[in-house]
Design a protein around this motif. Structure first.
Motif, PDB file in Angstrom:
ATOM      1  N   UNK B 441       0.834  -1.210   0.000  1.00 36.54           N
ATOM      2  CA  UNK B 441       0.000   0.000   0.000  1.00 36.54           C
ATOM      3  C   UNK B 441       0.864   1.254   0.000  1.00 36.54           C
ATOM      4  N   UNK B 442       1.944   1.228   0.805  1.00 32.69           N
ATOM      5  CA  UNK B 442       2.816   2.407   0.862  1.00 32.69           C
ATOM      6  C   UNK B 442       3.421   2.657  -0.515  1.00 32.69           C
ATOM      7  N   UNK B 443       3.881   1.576  -1.161  1.00 36.06           N
ATOM      8  CA  UNK B 443       4.531   1.766  -2.454  1.00 36.06           C
ATOM      9  C   UNK B 443       3.544   2.228  -3.512  1.00 36.06           C
ATOM     10  N   UNK B 444       2.325   1.698  -3.433  1.00 39.16           N
ATOM     11  CA  UNK B 444       1.314   2.139  -4.396  1.00 39.16           C
ATOM     12  C   UNK B 444       0.974   3.610  -4.166  1.00 39.16           C
ATOM     13  N   UNK B 445       0.892   4.003  -2.893  1.00 42.51           N
ATOM     14  CA  UNK B 445       0.619   5.405  -2.554  1.00 42.51           C
ATOM     15  C   UNK B 445       1.731   6.293  -3.109  1.00 42.51           C
ATOM     16  N   UNK B 446       2.997   5.892  -2.852  1.00 39.69           N
ATOM     17  CA  UNK B 446       4.113   6.692  -3.337  1.00 39.69           C
ATOM     18  C   UNK B 446       4.092   6.804  -4.854  1.00 39.69           C
ATOM     19  N   UNK B 447       3.720   5.695  -5.511  1.00 43.79           N
ATOM     20  CA  UNK B 447       3.689   5.691  -6.974  1.00 43.79           C
ATOM     21  C   UNK B 447       2.601   6.630  -7.499  1.00 43.79           C
ATOM     22  N   UNK B 448       1.381   6.507  -6.954  1.00 44.98           N
ATOM     23  CA  UNK B 448       0.285   7.291  -7.519  1.00 44.98           C
ATOM     24  C   UNK B 448       0.345   8.756  -7.090  1.00 44.98           C
ATOM     25  N   UNK B 449       1.025   9.051  -5.964  1.00 42.35           N
ATOM     26  CA  UNK B 449       1.128  10.442  -5.535  1.00 42.35           C
ATOM     27  C   UNK B 449       2.397  11.088  -6.084  1.00 42.35           C
ATOM     28  N   UNK B 450       3.203  10.310  -6.842  1.00 46.27           N
ATOM     29  CA  UNK B 450       4.421  10.870  -7.417  1.00 46.27           C
ATOM     30  C   UNK B 450       5.493  11.157  -6.385  1.00 46.27           C
ATOM     31  N   UNK B 451       5.561  10.315  -5.323  1.00 40.31           N
ATOM     32  CA  UNK B 451       6.584  10.520  -4.294  1.00 40.31           C
ATOM     33  C   UNK B 451       7.739   9.567  -4.547  1.00 40.31           C
ATOM     34  N   UNK B 452       8.961  10.100  -4.538  1.00 41.63           N
ATOM     35  CA  UNK B 452      10.121   9.217  -4.809  1.00 41.63           C
ATOM     36  C   UNK B 452      10.912   8.991  -3.545  1.00 41.63           C
TER      37      UNK B 452
END
Lengths: 295, 452
Positions: B441-452
């Protein structure tokens, strides 16, 4: 000339249908298409599609144990709830169909649950189901010398407990429809059956049930769809727990979309639910309806 | 033909108007923006307080409105924290001016760009942050910046029934402080009376408690310094500490010294009030409720959250909510909202809030207020909560985890707890599954919110 006239008729038909068409398009067809569209994407928490997933969302879902469990719980819930509701409502309707003084009081009481909203019903049942010594059911069980039951906190009892509550909720509507069906049956058929010496059970078996079958079929279809789509009691009483035992599809869609903000996978679940309900309804119409006796 | 044509155009006009109605439902109206310069500014304040805290908040808002002629604070209850938060997520343009968001919504509010950073107002007006309890401020700090103002803050504590302690031959002034001591005390307290069992201990299946035990035992919830040095990418809930916590939890139930009352904290609170359990874990904020339930029956004691090891750099995390000024609101509303926030932080207001709710007095001077002094006289046990607040060291562990998908993580942990308590999985297996899911979930959140 002929074709021109037909076209004009079609246009007029469309024109007269347009108000309802417009409403259908805005509130049903557009959201449906959008759901299908979103089901191919991963969205950000605002719901904007950002990553194209294609049918991968479906693949992930179907291979996920939690989702399969969800499907299974939904089916179980329908199986626990629908037959029970219809049978009890039918028994009550047969009772209340008697011509007695003051029968209207019973009819009103039996149909009372139709006036209770899911939210208030669930809140009342929350007190009934409370664990330990604090719940009404456990109190009554202790009085009878029975064991205390963790109604909503064990995986074995949670779904049946919710089903119990849903049966109670559904009784009112089913009772009214079935009683209406019973009252519209023509009296002369029963009269001639009685003259031929048919007893109560024979009349029930050979006249009431066949004649009532369109009504029974109606409540079967409507109850199945409604039960599949139950939400309020799950949201208030168990929130899908314990250990996903009551994580039925509609609740899981809500959870994915509005808590986890994963609108893509949630839409994929919604599409799957749509297909299942469609298939079930088709089966009901194809198989069960053949046994229905229309006058 | 002409008649028909006219009919046609008439129907068309009606349809077009209908169409307007349908499409028109979505347009937002903003009461505030329309007001002229003369009238008072209306600040809409969404909150999620129910029961006693809601009454206290309403009374305070009435006090604010009667003492401020140029600002009118409009209080709107939006259901639970989750409900309110989800409403804002769904339509950020129709949100309030001032918004109470729960602790775990912090990361999302910032990532979604919804906040007008509180630090900007603080710096401009030289608002003195040192008057606010540092442990509370540190929870909400992101980098060196405060995006919101801490408001209702609480900590988890151990509540115990002093009378049952005496009856079991335990010293009511020496409550258990470690996992082992809780187990021993629970064993001594568990009694079968007729067909009723009084259990020594019970705690609700609530993900927040697990987070708190992790911090109490010195373990991080997620990587990258609990998501505070950089955006977290991985959950650490399946560390040995996590497994120890659930093993202890499970053991108490398996040995018959504790009972499982499900996820609803209210059910466990009721059991404590009815003396069916002798000890429980809950937020410091429920002391007034528990005291009401215990009135005339037994004395309540409070002890710090029990610990499973001797890690010195550990302690519980702040829970509760903070106040956010929304970015997409007119300047006048934002300025007015800031005045409201400052007012709520005044010692007198903070004291009134603590007295009426049980939440922590987050302004250090609030404890000097007469109202608070009366409160502590009435609930002497509350001092243990303040001591715990002041004894907690400041570091990444005690600051608590910060991720954008905390609601999901918490629900996932609750599921793992249920698997353990209901014998469906071992603590390690359940937490491994949970950690995998949270990491995804964290990685999906980072991906869809554009967080690197």
């Amino acid at each position: 000339m002929q074709r021109g006239k037909k076209l004009k008729q079609l246009l007029y038909a469309l024109l007269y249908l347009s108000p309802s068409l417009l409403i259908f398009i805005v509130f049903i067809f557009y959201p449906m298409l959008k759901t299908v569209y979103l089901s191919f994407y991963l969205t950000n928490p605002h719901g904007d599609p950002v990553v194209w997933k294609g049918i991968l969302n479906y693949g992930t879902l179907l291979s996920s144990e939690v989702f399969r469990k969800s499907l299974f719980s939904s089916l179980l819930f329908v199986l626990y709830t629908v037959p029970g509701t219809i049978l009890i409502a039918l028994a009550l309707a047969l009772l209340a169909n008697a011509r007695l003084r003051g029968i209207a009081v019973f009819r009103t009481l039996y149909s009372a649950t139709i006036g209770v909203s899911v939210a208030s019903a669930a809140t009342i049942w929350m007190f009934l189901f409370a664990p330990g010594n604090n719940g009404m059911f456990n109190y009554l069980l202790t009085l009878l010398g029975g064991p205390k039951v963790g109604w909503l906190v064990t995986t074995q009892t949670a779904l049946p407990a919710l089903s119990l509550m849903s049966i109670w909720m559904g009784l009112g509507f089913n009772f009214i429809v079935l009683l209406g069906g019973l009252q519209s049956l023509p009296e002369d058929i029963f009269e001639s059956a009685r003259i031929d010496g048919a007893g109560w059970w024979k009349q029930l078996q050979h006249i009431t049930f066949p004649l009532l079958s369109p009504t029974l079929f109606f409540v079967l279809v409507v109850d199945t769809i409604n039960t599949f789509q139950s939400f309020g009691q799950f949201n208030i009483l168990t929130q899908g727990g314990p250990d996903n035992a009551t994580n039925v599809i509609v609740y899981s869609i809500y959870r994915e979309a509005f808590f986890n903000s994963r609108f893509g996978p949630a839409s994929a679940q919604a599409v799957i639910l749509f297909v299942i309900i469609l298939a079930l309804t088709l089966i009901q119409f194809g198989v069960v309806e053949r046994k229905v006796h229309y006058q | 033909m002409l008649v028909k044509k006219r009919m046609f155009s008439k129907v068309l006009v009606i349809l077009l108007v209908l169409g307007l109605l349908v499409t028109g439902c979505g347009t937002a109206t903003n009461d505030g923006a329309k007001q002229g310069a003369s009238g008072p500014v209306t600040v809409t304040f969404w909150h999620s307080m129910g029961g006693q805290p809601a009454k206290t908040l309403t009374a305070m808002v009435e006090k604010f409105n009667s003492t401020h002629t140029n600002i009118q604070l409009k209080l709107v209850y939006q259901g639970s924290y989750d409900d309110a938060f989800n409403k804002l997520k769904a339509s950020p343009d129709q949100g309030p001016d001032l918004f109470q968001v729960y602790d775990i919504g912090t990361r999302y509010m910032i990532d979604a760009g919804l906040a007008a950073p509180m630090q900007d107002f603080i710096d401009r007006d030289k608002f003195d942050l040192s008057q606010i309890e540092p442990h509370v401020v540190n929870y909400y700090k992101v980098g060196d910046k405060l995006y919101s103002m801490p408001f209702n803050s609480s900590m988890p504590v151990l509540y115990y029934n002093k009378d049952l302690f005496k009856a079991a031959g335990l010293n009511p002034d020496q409550p258990p402080r470690t996992f082992d001591e809780v187990e021993k005390a629970a064993k001594a307290l568990t009694k079968k009376v007729g067909d009723k069992t009084v259990y020594g201990f019970s705690q609700a299946i609530y993900g927040w408690f697990f987070e708190q035990y992790m911090a109490r035992n010195g373990a991080l919830y997620v990587n990258n310094g609990n998501g505070r040095d950089a955006a977290a990418t991985e959950a650490l809930v399946n560390s040995p500490t996590g497994a120890e916590i659930l093993t202890w939890w499970k053991k108490l139930i398996a040995e018959g010294y504790a009972t499982n009352l499900g996820r609803k904290t209210a059910d466990t609170q009721n059991a404590f009030g009815a003396q069916q359990i002798a000890m429980t874990i809950d937020s410091s904020g429920i002391l007034p409720n528990l005291t009401t339930a215990a009135a005339g029956k037994f004395q309540i004691g409070i002890a710090p959250l029990p610990r499973g090891n001797n890690d010195a750099n550990s302690g519980p995390v702040i829970g509760g909510g903070s106040l956010w000024i929304l970015k997409n609101k007119p300047k006048a509303q934002q300025e007015a909202a800031w005045k409201v926030v400052k007012w709520f932080m005044e010692p007198a207001q903070v004291a009134a809030w603590t007295v009426g709710t049980g939440y922590l007095p987050i302004n250090k001077s609030a404890v000097d207020q007469a109202a608070y002094k009366d409160f502590i006289k009435k609930y002497p046990a509350y001092q243990a909560v303040l001591d715990q607040l002041h004894n907690t060291p400041e570091n990444r562990v005690t600051q608590g985890g910060r991720i954008g998908v905390f609601t999901q993580a918490r629900a996932t942990i609750e599921n793992a707890m249920e698997q353990v308590v209901l014998n469906k999985a071992t603590p390690q297996a359940a937490l491994d599954g949970a950690a995998k899911k949270i990491t995804e979930s964290i990685q999906e959140y980072n991906q869809t919110m554009g967080i690197k």
